[in-house]
Design an enzyme around this catalytic site. Sequence first.
Site, short mmCIF file in Angstrom:
data_model
loop_
_atom_site.label_atom_id
_atom_site.label_comp_id
_atom_site.label_asym_id
_atom_site.label_seq_id
_atom_site.Cartn_x
_atom_site.Cartn_y
_atom_site.Cartn_z
CD GLU A 1 -8.62 22.60 5.66
OE1 GLU A 1 -9.19 23.72 5.66
OE2 GLU A 1 -8.48 21.90 6.69
CB SER B 1 -0.92 -0.02 1.21
OG SER B 1 -0.13 0.00 2.37
N PRO C 1 8.65 -8.98 -7.24
CG PRO C 1 9.39 -7.20 -5.91
CD PRO C 1 9.74 -7.99 -7.14
N GLY D 1 -6.74 21.19 14.68
CA GLY D 1 -6.07 20.25 15.57
C GLY D 1 -6.87 20.02 16.84
CD GLU E 1 -9.96 20.90 22.11
OE1 GLU E 1 -10.23 21.90 21.42
OE2 GLU E 1 -9.54 19.83 21.63
CB CYS F 1 -10.76 24.44 12.49
SG CYS F 1 -12.09 23.62 13.35
CG ASP G 1 -7.14 7.33 -1.12
OD1 ASP G 1 -6.13 8.04 -1.35
OD2 ASP G 1 -7.09 6.10 -1.00
CG HIS H 1 -11.54 22.06 8.54
ND1 HIS H 1 -10.22 22.08 8.91
CD2 HIS H 1 -12.24 21.71 9.65
CE1 HIS H 1 -10.12 21.75 10.18
NE2 HIS H 1 -11.33 21.52 10.66
CG ASP I 1 -4.00 -6.48 3.21
OD1 ASP I 1 -2.86 -6.95 3.20
OD2 ASP I 1 -4.26 -5.28 2.96
N1 GLN Z 1 -10.23 21.06 18.80
C1 GLN Z 1 -11.06 22.09 18.26
C2 GLN Z 1 -12.54 21.75 18.40
O1 GLN Z 1 -12.90 20.62 18.56
C3 GLN Z 1 -10.71 22.40 16.83
C4 GLN Z 1 -10.98 21.28 15.88
C5 GLN Z 1 -10.34 21.46 14.54
O2 GLN Z 1 -9.43 22.25 14.39
N2 GLN Z 1 -10.79 20.70 13.56
O3 GLN Z 1 -13.37 22.64 18.32
#
Ligand code: GLN
Length: 566
Positions: free
Chosen positions: A539, A39, A214, A385, A436, A412, A97, A537, A174
């Site tokens: 992106e 993979s 292979p 994040g 958080e 975000c 993907d 997001h 697999d």
């Molecule tokens: N941790 C943050 C939340 O849950 C931001 C999440 C993110 O950046 N996707 O709101």
Amino acid sequence: MATPQKINTKVGKLFRVSTAKLLIPMPDRYIVVLGSLLSGIGKGIVSSSITKTLSFYGLNVMPLKFDGYLNYDCGTMNPLKHGEVFVLDDKSEVDMDFGTYERFLNKSLNSSFSLTGGKLFSEIVARERRGEFLGSDVQIIPHLTDMIVRKLVEVRRANDLDALLIEVGGTVGDIENSYFIEAMRELAMKNRVVFVAVTYVPELGVVGEQKTKPTQLGLRSLMQLGIQPDFIVTRSEKKLDSKAREKIALFGNLGPDRIIDNHDLDNIYSAPLEFVRMGFGDKLISELGIEARTPDQKMIDNWRRSIIEIGNGNGKRKVKIIVVGKYVKLHDAYVSVKEALHHASIANGVHPEIEWLDSEELEGIDAAEIAKRLAGSHGILVPGGFGNRGIEGMISAIKYARERNVPYLGICLGMQLMAIEFARNVAGLKDAHSSEFAPNTANKVIHIMEEQKGISDKGGTMRLGAWPALLKSGTRIRSAYGAERISERHRHRYEFNNSYRDGLEGMGLTISGTTPDGKLVEFIEWKNALGIATQSHPELKSRPEAPAPMFVEFVRMAKDLAHGSS
Ligand code: GLN
């Protein structure tokens, strides 16, 4: 009809050619892409490229992905291990993907195009509990395999596709995907299925001899499962040499013209152009039983124009972007961010030099050292994040951008931290934080929504999928989008706390966009510096043929800083 040419080049499929294909007047058509060796060799790009190639010929083909893991979806996976979690409009959390598929096709997919072991097993057990199989032992074959075949037929028909492309995750051999591959064999008994095996051809030694052993072993495992590939796509570093091609053809029961060389390209998006050039598109169409046709030159030219500069910074003005994040060690965790920066750079006629900086490196050092570390950047980006690690480093990077007038894009988590930094350092709320990371702080500028408080399940419980927003006129973000009502995809739990809206706005933080009911803050920007950010997001919807407006604006500001406004 089984033409003599087909018989010559496809020894292994005479039976199917001469019976099944002739007996079914309007067969359902499928393309099954399997990895026959290991993979991570770009099966997703091959699948996307095949789909794009066929779109040049005016065919409506969409990709479906099967993943063998028992997770229901990708939402609970670790981005450092599995790469980015991609989110679709309809809230599904899917494999990265899907980002590749959507970027190539410039189309949005939905959850019916994502099958996992987890989804299939939970459905079959639920059906058993409902009594749908009363009296029988429920088995992988035929019950699960029948269910898989039925699902694929439904997806093809519901979307009225000329063909459905099915990418089988993992590799042949697999345990996790063995029953799915068996279902593909069964699918081929009643439908027209074109099998494409993607394999890797390594090079050894100083002379770089291409080794096919292979691949031979991989093909043998595939054939043991009753599947004869129609095409073999070889992934290699350099052009496939004729000796290797002949050998693979021999072991694959195929003519050498059915071995498709897909060696590394500077620009992954150019693979469909290569496939057209090599005649792979024509061959696929013929194998699908569709009458020969020529590809649309205008579509091809458009694609070439929108992708041509990716990966090629030659002679281009550069902008240096530093991405300050937590998962920087694995670039796959931010693949859509990286792609969106490239799309936006093409739109601005510049080339991005992207540096990935682990935000923890900015912690425990003083402001002068932080400035040294970030010096020379024309743009700073803090991506999404979760969790505490590296948060203070990201906040320091945002402070640097605001104070030095360096363009900033917050995505975000990057928007949440922009609000926190502003509350702390401009509004003087020293303990401002997100619940958080600091559940007991007095100033929760970012907090959890009331409706989310009682939720303890972790799968699929965030604010997910496409959400509309209204943008305020006169703001930088509104002019970037050029529209009042827009829609972006989301994946987060925490929100901007409305009690701080007026206070922070009064100090120079503009709320540039909210949900249409005005309840949730979706976009913010600095009045007196070059920062824009969103709770969404963007992106995830950036494509070579439709770059994300937030990224285009960010790179434009970075270009102005680097080269002066044009
Ligand atoms: N941790 C943050 C939340 O849950 C931001 C999440 C993110 O950046 N996707 O709101």
